[in-house]
Structure formats: C-alpha cells, structure tokens
Motif scaffolding. Structure first.
Motif, short mmCIF file in Angstrom:
data_model
loop_
_atom_site.label_atom_id
_atom_site.label_comp_id
_atom_site.label_asym_id
_atom_site.label_seq_id
_atom_site.Cartn_x
_atom_site.Cartn_y
_atom_site.Cartn_z
N ASN A 28 0.75 -1.01 0.17
CA ASN A 28 0.22 -0.14 -0.08
C ASN A 28 0.31 1.01 -0.15
OD1 ASN A 28 -2.50 -1.25 -0.25
ND2 ASN A 28 -2.80 -0.86 2.08
N ARG A 29 1.99 1.35 0.68
CA ARG A 29 2.96 2.53 0.70
C ARG A 29 3.38 2.78 -0.95
NH1 ARG A 29 4.31 0.91 6.05
NH2 ARG A 29 5.65 -0.41 5.43
N ALA A 30 4.07 2.14 -1.49
CA ALA A 30 4.51 1.70 -2.46
C ALA A 30 4.06 2.14 -3.01
CB ALA A 30 5.42 0.18 -3.21
N PHE A 31 2.01 1.87 -3.66
CA PHE A 31 1.42 1.88 -4.19
C PHE A 31 0.68 2.61 -4.31
CE2 PHE A 31 -3.30 1.66 -6.01
CZ PHE A 31 -3.25 1.60 -6.85
N ASP A 32 0.46 3.98 -3.04
CA ASP A 32 0.02 4.83 -2.95
C ASP A 32 1.81 5.97 -2.86
OD1 ASP A 32 -2.06 4.83 -1.17
OD2 ASP A 32 -0.98 4.57 0.87
N LEU A 74 6.17 -16.13 -4.04
CA LEU A 74 5.64 -17.39 -3.22
C LEU A 74 4.62 -16.91 -1.74
CD1 LEU A 74 6.45 -20.68 -4.56
CD2 LEU A 74 4.10 -19.44 -4.99
N THR A 75 5.45 -16.07 -1.10
CA THR A 75 5.70 -15.49 -0.04
C THR A 75 5.20 -14.67 0.64
OG1 THR A 75 7.60 -15.28 0.41
CG2 THR A 75 7.72 -17.78 0.19
N ILE A 76 5.23 -14.25 1.82
CA ILE A 76 4.32 -12.99 2.13
C ILE A 76 5.95 -11.91 2.15
CG2 ILE A 76 2.67 -13.26 3.66
CD1 ILE A 76 5.85 -13.17 5.65
N PHE A 77 7.34 -12.74 2.07
CA PHE A 77 8.43 -11.70 1.31
C PHE A 77 8.85 -10.83 0.79
CE2 PHE A 77 9.76 -15.49 5.35
CZ PHE A 77 8.76 -14.27 6.53
N ALA A 78 7.20 -11.19 -0.28
CA ALA A 78 7.52 -10.29 -1.38
C ALA A 78 7.58 -9.15 -0.73
CB ALA A 78 6.63 -10.87 -2.57
N GLN A 79 8.64 -8.27 -2.18
CA GLN A 79 8.85 -7.25 -1.79
C GLN A 79 8.60 -5.86 -3.01
OE1 GLN A 79 12.20 -5.04 0.44
NE2 GLN A 79 12.44 -7.47 1.90
N PRO A 80 8.14 -4.42 -2.45
CA PRO A 80 7.50 -4.22 -4.07
C PRO A 80 9.29 -3.17 -4.67
CG PRO A 80 6.48 -3.24 -2.23
CD PRO A 80 7.32 -4.33 -1.67
N LYS A 81 9.36 -3.65 -5.47
CA LYS A 81 10.72 -3.44 -6.15
C LYS A 81 10.59 -2.56 -7.53
CE LYS A 81 13.48 -6.85 -4.12
NZ LYS A 81 13.62 -8.32 -4.65
N PRO A 82 10.66 -1.12 -7.58
CA PRO A 82 11.24 -0.96 -9.22
C PRO A 82 12.26 -0.70 -9.76
CG PRO A 82 12.65 0.77 -7.49
CD PRO A 82 12.55 -0.68 -7.43
N ILE A 83 10.87 -0.72 -11.57
CA ILE A 83 11.86 -1.10 -12.90
C ILE A 83 12.26 -0.42 -13.42
CG2 ILE A 83 11.58 -2.80 -14.81
CD1 ILE A 83 8.69 -3.55 -13.56
N ALA A 84 13.72 0.70 -13.18
CA ALA A 84 14.67 1.10 -13.33
C ALA A 84 14.25 1.32 -14.90
CB ALA A 84 15.65 1.91 -13.29
#
Length: 118
Positions: A28-32, A74-84
């Motif tokens: 949510n923080r990354a999407f905002d 697959l897990t809850i450890f997936a993090q949002p990352k930018p695609i520069a």
C-alpha cells in the motif's frame, strides 16, 4: 500433547496474519507513492502454485512511465521493487515480450498494466 499442537497451530496462524498484514502495508505504501506520480495501470498474473506477479506503472501526462513497482513471489516476504529500465518509456513502446523475454508471468502482468481502460 494435543494442547501443545493446538497452541502451536494457533501461534503459526497468528504469525501468518501478522506477516500478511505487514506485506499489505508495504504494498500500500509503494502503491500510494505511485498514485501521487500520475495515472496508474496495474497488472497481475500468477496461479495457485506459481509465483504471483503484481506490476504497477505510473504514467505522466504524456503517457511516459514515471514510476513503477514489481512484486513477485510465493511468500509474504515478496517486496515491491522499482523497474528502473521502464522509466521514461512511452506507453506505446512498452512491449511485454521484449521487456520480459523469459518471464511469461511478468509479460502477462505488464500487458494488463498497459491495457487501455474502458
């Protein structure tokens, strides 16, 4: 013995809830932050037993990518990352098969993110 197993199961369930909440907050923080940049397109792919991919792109007024986020796993450890490498590209220049040649899940998510909204 049975009580210990029930307690362990309840603790594991509570831990899964807490970690899932933590992942949702990061997303949510990354999407905002993307929404503040411009119009956002979101695409999602994945199946039940395959790594899921969520891809979001923010477009400026000229339809150029000004922000991006890729979340996969697959897990809850997936993090949002930018695609520069996508930043600055025009929406019409985004070709999923060229950008992600070896990754069908990312191709699907990118296709959905750049699809015209009706």
């Amino acid at each position: 013995m049975t009580q210990a197993l029930i307690t362990l199961a309840v603790l594991a369930w509570l831990l899964q809830i807490a970690l899932g909440w933590w992942q949702i907050q990061r997303f949510n923080r990354a999407f905002d932050s993307l929404c503040r940049l411009g119009a956002v397109g979101v695409g999602r792919s994945g199946g039940r037993f395959q790594p899921r991919v969520v891809l979001a792109l923010a477009f400026d007024s000229e339809r150029r990518v000004c922000g991006s986020m890729l979340m996969r796993g697959l897990t809850i450890f997936a993090q949002p990352k930018p695609i520069a490498r996508l930043h600055g590209l025009h929406q019409r220049d985004l070709r999923p098969d060229v950008i992600f040649p070896e990754d069908p899940a990312c191709q699907t998510a990118l296709s959905l993110a750049i699809a015209p909204k009706s």
